[in-house]
Design a protein around this motif. Structure first.
Motif, PDB file in Angstrom:
ATOM      1  N   TRP A 143      20.071  16.130  -3.510  1.00  0.00           N
ATOM      2  CA  TRP A 143      19.296  16.472  -3.841  1.00  0.00           C
ATOM      3  C   TRP A 143      19.025  18.163  -4.567  1.00  0.00           C
ATOM      4  CZ3 TRP A 143      14.677  15.413  -7.237  1.00  0.00           C
ATOM      5  CH2 TRP A 143      12.996  16.353  -7.067  1.00  0.00           C
ATOM      6  N   ARG A 146      21.898  18.798  -7.339  1.00  0.00           N
ATOM      7  CA  ARG A 146      21.863  18.937  -8.681  1.00  0.00           C
ATOM      8  C   ARG A 146      21.757  20.007  -9.373  1.00  0.00           C
ATOM      9  NH1 ARG A 146      16.213  17.856  -9.465  1.00  0.00           N
ATOM     10  NH2 ARG A 146      16.647  19.029  -8.335  1.00  0.00           N
ATOM     11  N   GLU A 351      11.281  14.050  -9.231  1.00  0.00           N
ATOM     12  CA  GLU A 351      12.474  14.686 -10.366  1.00  0.00           C
ATOM     13  C   GLU A 351      10.518  14.578 -11.411  1.00  0.00           C
ATOM     14  OE1 GLU A 351      15.632  14.263 -13.171  1.00  0.00           O
ATOM     15  OE2 GLU A 351      15.279  13.148 -11.147  1.00  0.00           O
ATOM     16  N   GLN A 355       9.340  18.743 -12.215  1.00  0.00           N
ATOM     17  CA  GLN A 355       9.538  18.876 -14.218  1.00  0.00           C
ATOM     18  C   GLN A 355       8.572  19.408 -14.357  1.00  0.00           C
ATOM     19  OE1 GLN A 355      11.285  15.407 -16.231  1.00  0.00           O
ATOM     20  NE2 GLN A 355      12.938  15.662 -15.231  1.00  0.00           N
TER      21      GLN A 355
END
Length: 463
Positions: A143, A146, A351, A355
């Motif tokens: 994680w 990324r 995710e 976002q």
């Protein structure tokens, strides 16, 4: 009978997948009230035809929104915008620095229901390693890799939130003995609490519009050596969205801070809990100096405060000391939290929520700038707190006037390390907690208070 939405189909700008862009457009228009709670969204095939995209793209976009709790399917009737619960009565809280809520109660309950089918007493009825299971450490490492820092799971430890990870990092470097921590002249109140509890002294370092100044740090370390305190080489710093001033360091500033620390053989504890907002030109200090930087992150700021999973990345030379410090403060990482983290990382919820937090934070920062104007210093990195620089008496008066209007703000004294006359001061406003409507009203009230502030009498604000 509930009506269909008058929404004009669109895709959000950006280079994400079509499903992500469609979900972002819908989420943004739901937040802005362009699609009302209870409205029926276009049918899958109709929306696919109108946007000239695949049916599967619409299905994936709607699934993303459903996981966040923004829409609710009704069998045989279609997809509807969820009706949010009424906000609780009471003061508007601009004091607690929490991310915007982008996952609702129904979505959380659905996540926990799925989790219930996976948990059993074989795992839950036994102790796990204090730093987390190898599987969960590997998931956290992926994680973070990324877009933040790439490191082996063996150097990563899980904690009960970033605050716990920060306390473990400080104890690791100091060995549990009282010492001195160099930090920004205005700093995160949590590190002030940790230092006070452990008997550490905080030494302020001057800040500017990018946070900690390398020249001031160099002088402070030189002074420590000159005065016979060579052990004073621990630096605590927040390079991205500094708390409370919301300043972020560019790459050159980050390299300069690392250069000063290297020249003095100092150890850095980097607080990167707001790294979710960092740009590609804002690498963690831990990526620039992996052998002298202890890196703290977590999921509470990027996903949800209730997900108390912190991450501590440790240089090899500190691994044994960090393991001892962690074991002394917690038997193991929270099992249910780790399982929920595992579920969210696997099914895409994490995710999607991250976002959404980024997008909502951008909107709320823009709203604050619009309503407060020149009172907010220009910053290029949006987040979910802003800083109003002003003399300490004005900040105290503004806080009192806001309280009289039912608005809670961070006490101006909370982040102060350097309380000498003329030292930087101001007021932090946290934007993530209230609803969009409540935030708009509260910021409008604060703008009105600020406009009533005479230059000559900063300590007398009309309520």
């Amino acid at each position: 009978m509930r009506r269909g939405s008058d929404w004009t189909p669109r895709l959000a700008a950006g280079d994400g997948s079509l499903a992500d862009r469609l979900a972002s457009a819908l989420a943004d228009d739901i937040a802005r009230g362009r699609i009302a709670p209870g409205d029926r969204l276009p049918a899958h095939r109709d929306l696919a035809w109108r946007l000239d995209i695949g049916l599967g793209t619409v299905t994936r976009a709607y699934a993303l929104l459903e996981r966040r709790g923004l829409v609710v399917p009704e069998r045989g009737r279609g997809m509807f915008v969820a009706v949010p619960p009424a906000p609780p009565p009471g003061p508007v809280d601009l004091c607690v620095n929490t991310p915007p809520r982008t996952l609702d109660t129904q979505a959380l309950r659905a996540s926990l229901a799925r989790l219930a089918t996976r948990i059993d007493m074989t795992g839950f009825g036994s102790y796990t390693p204090s730093a987390g299971t190898p599987q969960h450490r590997a998931m956290m490492a992926r994680w973070l890799a990324r877009d933040r820092v790439d490191l082996p799971p063996s150097r990563l430890m899980l904690a009960s939130g970033a605050q716990h990870a920060l306390a473990v990092a400080i104890a690791t470097v100091t060995g549990g003995r009282p010492g001195t921590i160099l930090t920004e002249s205005l700093t995160y109140p949590g590190i002030i609490t940790i230092a006070r509890h452990a008997g550490h002294r905080l030494q302020p370092v001057m800040i500017d519009d990018q946070g900690m100044c390398p020249e001031a740090l160099d002088r402070a370390l030189h002074t420590a050596m000159r005065d016979g305190h060579p052990g004073q080489r621990l630096i605590y710093v927040t390079p991205t969205l500094h708390n409370p001033t919301a300043a972020s360091m560019g790459r050159a500033r980050r390299e300069a801070i690392v250069g000063v620390a290297t020249a003095h053989d100092a150890v850095i504890v980097e607080d990167d809990v707001y790294g979710v907002f960092a740009g590609s030109d804002m690498p963690p200090l831990a990526a620039l100096a992996p052998d002298r930087c202890l890196y703290v992150s977590g999921l509470s700021k990027s996903l949800s405060p209730g997900l108390r999973i912190g991450a501590l990345a440790v240089p090899p030379a500190f691994l044994e000391a960090a393991a001892d410090a962690l074991a002394a403060s917690a038997t193991m990482a929270p099992p249910l939290g780790c399982l929920l983290m595992e579920s969210w990382l696997e099914d895409g919820t994490a995710e999607a929520v991250e976002q959404a937090v980024r997008a909502e934070s951008r909107d709320r920062t823009a709203l604050a700038r619009q309503l407060l104007g020149h009172h907010v210093p220009p910053r290029e990195t949006p987040g979910f707190h802003i800083w109003l620089p002003m003399p300490r008496p004005a900040a105290e008066a503004l806080a009192m006037a806001a309280a009289a209007r039912g608005i809670r703000v961070t006490p101006p004294s909370a982040p102060v390390v350097d309380d000498r006359p003329g030292a930087p001061a101001g007021l932090r406003l946290c934007l993530g907690g209230p609803s969009r409507d409540a935030l708009t009203t509260a910021l409008g009230s604060i703008a009105d208070i600020l406009n009533r502030l005479p230059d000559e009498t900063a300590d007398r604000i009309a309520v």
